[in-house]
Design a protein around this motif. Structure first.
Motif, PDB file in Angstrom:
ATOM      1  N   VAL A 127       0.845  -1.185   0.000  1.00  0.00           N
ATOM      2  CA  VAL A 127       0.000   0.000   0.000  1.00  0.00           C
ATOM      3  C   VAL A 127       0.887   1.244   0.000  1.00  0.00           C
ATOM      4  O   VAL A 127       2.037   1.205   0.448  1.00  0.00           O
ATOM      5  N   THR A 128       0.341   2.343  -0.515  1.00  0.00           N
ATOM      6  CA  THR A 128       1.021   3.629  -0.464  1.00  0.00           C
ATOM      7  C   THR A 128      -0.010   4.691  -0.111  1.00  0.00           C
ATOM      8  O   THR A 128      -1.205   4.513  -0.364  1.00  0.00           O
ATOM      9  N   GLY A 129       0.445   5.781   0.471  1.00  0.00           N
ATOM     10  CA  GLY A 129      -0.485   6.848   0.790  1.00  0.00           C
ATOM     11  C   GLY A 129       0.203   8.009   1.470  1.00  0.00           C
ATOM     12  O   GLY A 129       1.398   7.975   1.760  1.00  0.00           O
ATOM     13  N   VAL A 130      -0.582   9.056   1.713  1.00  0.00           N
ATOM     14  CA  VAL A 130      -0.129  10.215   2.469  1.00  0.00           C
ATOM     15  C   VAL A 130      -1.158  10.482   3.546  1.00  0.00           C
ATOM     16  O   VAL A 130      -2.374  10.495   3.265  1.00  0.00           O
ATOM     17  N   ALA A 131      -0.701  10.666   4.797  1.00  0.00           N
ATOM     18  CA  ALA A 131      -1.629  10.830   5.905  1.00  0.00           C
ATOM     19  C   ALA A 131      -1.157  11.894   6.876  1.00  0.00           C
ATOM     20  O   ALA A 131       0.050  12.068   7.091  1.00  0.00           O
ATOM     21  N   ASP A 132      -2.118  12.602   7.449  1.00  0.00           N
ATOM     22  CA  ASP A 132      -1.856  13.452   8.609  1.00  0.00           C
ATOM     23  C   ASP A 132      -2.009  12.569   9.838  1.00  0.00           C
ATOM     24  O   ASP A 132      -3.075  11.977  10.051  1.00  0.00           O
ATOM     25  N   ILE A 133      -0.966  12.461  10.636  1.00  0.00           N
ATOM     26  CA  ILE A 133      -0.942  11.552  11.782  1.00  0.00           C
ATOM     27  C   ILE A 133      -0.931  12.354  13.074  1.00  0.00           C
ATOM     28  O   ILE A 133      -0.126  13.279  13.233  1.00  0.00           O
ATOM     29  N   THR A 134      -1.832  12.011  13.973  1.00  0.00           N
ATOM     30  CA  THR A 134      -1.882  12.662  15.285  1.00  0.00           C
ATOM     31  C   THR A 134      -1.654  11.615  16.362  1.00  0.00           C
ATOM     32  O   THR A 134      -2.355  10.601  16.411  1.00  0.00           O
ATOM     33  N   LEU A 178      -8.887   3.406   2.148  1.00  0.00           N
ATOM     34  CA  LEU A 178      -8.900   4.037   3.477  1.00  0.00           C
ATOM     35  C   LEU A 178      -8.975   5.555   3.373  1.00  0.00           C
ATOM     36  O   LEU A 178      -8.250   6.177   2.598  1.00  0.00           O
ATOM     37  N   GLN A 179      -9.862   6.135   4.179  1.00  0.00           N
ATOM     38  CA  GLN A 179      -9.949   7.581   4.296  1.00  0.00           C
ATOM     39  C   GLN A 179      -9.441   8.051   5.656  1.00  0.00           C
ATOM     40  O   GLN A 179      -8.807   9.101   5.747  1.00  0.00           O
ATOM     41  N   ARG A 180      -9.707   7.265   6.686  1.00  0.00           N
ATOM     42  CA  ARG A 180      -9.343   7.655   8.050  1.00  0.00           C
ATOM     43  C   ARG A 180      -9.231   6.400   8.907  1.00  0.00           C
ATOM     44  O   ARG A 180      -9.945   5.416   8.686  1.00  0.00           O
ATOM     45  N   THR A 239      -4.436   8.821  15.316  1.00  0.00           N
ATOM     46  CA  THR A 239      -5.379   9.096  14.235  1.00  0.00           C
ATOM     47  C   THR A 239      -4.610   9.307  12.939  1.00  0.00           C
ATOM     48  O   THR A 239      -3.601  10.027  12.918  1.00  0.00           O
ATOM     49  N   LEU A 240      -5.069   8.676  11.866  1.00  0.00           N
ATOM     50  CA  LEU A 240      -4.483   8.856  10.542  1.00  0.00           C
ATOM     51  C   LEU A 240      -5.574   9.344   9.599  1.00  0.00           C
ATOM     52  O   LEU A 240      -6.592   8.675   9.429  1.00  0.00           O
ATOM     53  N   GLU A 241      -5.364  10.503   9.004  1.00  0.00           N
ATOM     54  CA  GLU A 241      -6.308  11.087   8.056  1.00  0.00           C
ATOM     55  C   GLU A 241      -5.631  11.085   6.692  1.00  0.00           C
ATOM     56  O   GLU A 241      -4.663  11.807   6.470  1.00  0.00           O
ATOM     57  N   PHE A 242      -6.128  10.244   5.772  1.00  0.00           N
ATOM     58  CA  PHE A 242      -5.458  10.052   4.490  1.00  0.00           C
ATOM     59  C   PHE A 242      -5.941  11.050   3.440  1.00  0.00           C
ATOM     60  O   PHE A 242      -7.137  11.200   3.214  1.00  0.00           O
TER      61      PHE A 242
END
Length: 200
Positions: free
Chosen positions: A48-55, A172-174, A186-189
């Motif tokens: 898998v590949t992606g970009v996420a905002d991670i908190t 995946l979205q979140r 929390t991961l927001e993709f």
């Protein structure tokens, strides 16, 4: 703890960006059936590949950063893109080991919970839950355009993973990781892609 810096296979790539129009609630009428279809996809995923905002919420302090993710349940990398002062930091996971590399930079990856869950565990834990975690509950949201599913971490039932998927593609979205009901990661993709292993 702080982690310091320090047979070629043909495949079929399925890549989705969230800017594409959504097209309804997929082929499954019941959310439980959709979860089964989602599992089939992630069990077939080669990577898998992606970009996420991670908190990462440590209670008295919260860390937020944006990272590019690439890998599988067993191995992969998380490359920080923002904030600027830690951009370029690369976290690698392989089996039960992690390493962090960058010029004299440290990233908070200490345990968030009693079970030892840390930001380093975020993506492999999410993928493991999608593939094999016991289903806690699931439902359609946003008029059937989003599938929500809460699943247990297969390796630690005190940790649950709550995911939002595009109902058509199961991208995946979140994802939220919680221990004993308390959300710690929390991961927001903003983008996500799945590479499927080629069929024989």
């Amino acid at each position: 703890m702080h982690l310091k810096q320090g047979v070629q296979r043909m495949s079929f790539v399925v890549f989705f960006l969230f800017s594409l129009p959504l097209s309804g609630c997929g082929g499954a009428a019941k959310p439980e059936d959709a979860v089964w279809e989602m599992r089939t996809l992630y069990q077939s995923a080669e990577s898998v590949t992606g970009v996420a905002d991670i908190t990462a919420d440590y209670g008295q302090r919260v860390y937020t950063y944006t990272a590019a993710v690439e890998g599988t349940v067993s191995a992969g990398t998380l490359t920080v893109q923002a904030p600027e002062n830690i951009a370029g930091t690369v976290l690698q996971w392989a089996e039960d080991a992690t390493s962090l590399t960058y010029e004299e930079t440290t990233l908070e990856t200490g345990a968030l919970s009693e079970s030892g869950l840390s930001p380093a565990d975020a993506m492999p834990t999410v993928l493991a839950a999608c593939r094999a975690g016991a289903l806690v509950e699931c439902a359609w949201e946003e008029d059937g355009e989003v599938l929500c599913a809460e699943m247990e971490n297969p390796e630690d039932e005190s940790v649950t993973v709550s995911c939002r998927f595009d109902a058509e593609s199961y991208v995946l979205q979140r994802a939220e990781l919680a221990e004993d009901g308390v959300t710690v990661l929390t991961l927001e993709f903003s983008s996500f892609g799945v590479t499927l292993a080629a069929k024989d």
